[in-house]
Write an enzyme that holds these catalytic residues in place. Sequence first.
Site, short mmCIF file in Angstrom:
data_model
loop_
_atom_site.label_atom_id
_atom_site.label_comp_id
_atom_site.label_asym_id
_atom_site.label_seq_id
_atom_site.Cartn_x
_atom_site.Cartn_y
_atom_site.Cartn_z
N ASP A 12 0.69 14.65 -7.77
CA ASP A 12 0.79 13.28 -7.27
C ASP A 12 -0.44 12.93 -6.44
O ASP A 12 -0.95 13.77 -5.70
CB ASP A 12 2.06 13.15 -6.42
CG ASP A 12 2.46 11.70 -6.19
OD1 ASP A 12 1.90 10.81 -6.84
OD2 ASP A 12 3.33 11.47 -5.33
N ARG A 16 -4.25 7.20 -5.49
CA ARG A 16 -4.64 7.06 -4.09
C ARG A 16 -5.98 7.73 -3.81
O ARG A 16 -6.77 7.25 -3.00
CB ARG A 16 -3.55 7.64 -3.18
CG ARG A 16 -2.42 6.66 -2.89
CD ARG A 16 -1.24 7.33 -2.26
NE ARG A 16 -0.45 8.04 -3.26
CZ ARG A 16 0.58 8.82 -2.95
NH1 ARG A 16 0.92 8.99 -1.69
NH2 ARG A 16 1.28 9.41 -3.91
N HIS A 29 -7.34 9.76 -12.24
CA HIS A 29 -6.59 10.52 -13.26
C HIS A 29 -7.50 11.53 -13.97
O HIS A 29 -7.08 12.66 -14.25
CB HIS A 29 -5.99 9.56 -14.28
CG HIS A 29 -4.86 8.74 -13.74
ND1 HIS A 29 -3.79 9.29 -13.10
CD2 HIS A 29 -4.65 7.39 -13.76
CE1 HIS A 29 -2.94 8.33 -12.73
NE2 HIS A 29 -3.45 7.17 -13.13
N ASN A 60 7.05 6.52 -16.24
CA ASN A 60 5.64 6.10 -16.19
C ASN A 60 5.29 5.04 -17.22
O ASN A 60 4.24 4.38 -17.12
CB ASN A 60 4.72 7.30 -16.36
CG ASN A 60 4.64 8.18 -15.13
OD1 ASN A 60 4.32 9.37 -15.21
ND2 ASN A 60 4.97 7.63 -13.96
N ARG A 180 4.89 19.79 -4.37
CA ARG A 180 4.52 18.40 -4.64
C ARG A 180 3.36 18.01 -3.74
O ARG A 180 3.40 18.25 -2.53
CB ARG A 180 5.69 17.44 -4.41
CG ARG A 180 5.28 15.99 -4.69
CD ARG A 180 6.44 15.04 -4.80
NE ARG A 180 5.95 13.72 -5.22
CZ ARG A 180 6.67 12.81 -5.85
NH1 ARG A 180 7.93 13.06 -6.14
NH2 ARG A 180 6.15 11.66 -6.20
#
Length: 232
Positions: A12, A16, A29, A60, A180
Amino acid sequence: MNLPEHIAVIMDGNGRWAKKRFLPRMVGHRTGSENLKKLINDCDDLGLKHITFYAFSTENWKRSQEEVSNLMDLLREYLDDHIKNEKDNNFKIDFIGDMSKLAPDIQEKMVLVRKLYSTHKGIFVHIAMNYGSRDEITRAVRKISQEVRDGSFEPEDITEEMISSYLDTSSYPDPELLIRTSGEMRLSNFLMWQLAYSEFYFSDKLWPDFKIKDLLEAVEAYNNRERRFGGR
């Protein structure tokens, strides 16, 4: 260091990471994809047996058409790279999720990658694509219900072990540790059945910045916990 047999990772923070640098989301990405390649090889060197990465969820698809299209193209590049460089990689690789919703050419590439890497001896990498835990459990229930209808077994024959055998992850052990990144503290519909007794570790690092030393910190934290599985 006592390594878990299986680590699950929710990657994740790509968007950002890009936003902080005033870059397009796709740069985040793509950087995250490169980080994934590096971390897989580092985990292979570490001697880890299984690792599952959450790459694209059933939710998604709700993102903008442009972003979804770009992500699918990035997936094609990722698969093509693995096909081209198969002999340079030691790890095994497979995919979990509902592949039927992906474009036919992507499905074909996945089948080829799985076949090419099936005889490798290193870490077993599991990529969750178009994966959602609720969807996975729903698909399993449908299969079990059909077999009950066909008379293969009775409802009272259904056990936890049987349900597990109908899940996408039936051929390998449940994760002992979930990591995570990006500071978020939720499962996001990921491996909810399989993570019932896993230890959770949340890192503030955004995925493109998450390196092997950060994973080792998570493993160290895991080793300092007492796992009782509901007992005393």
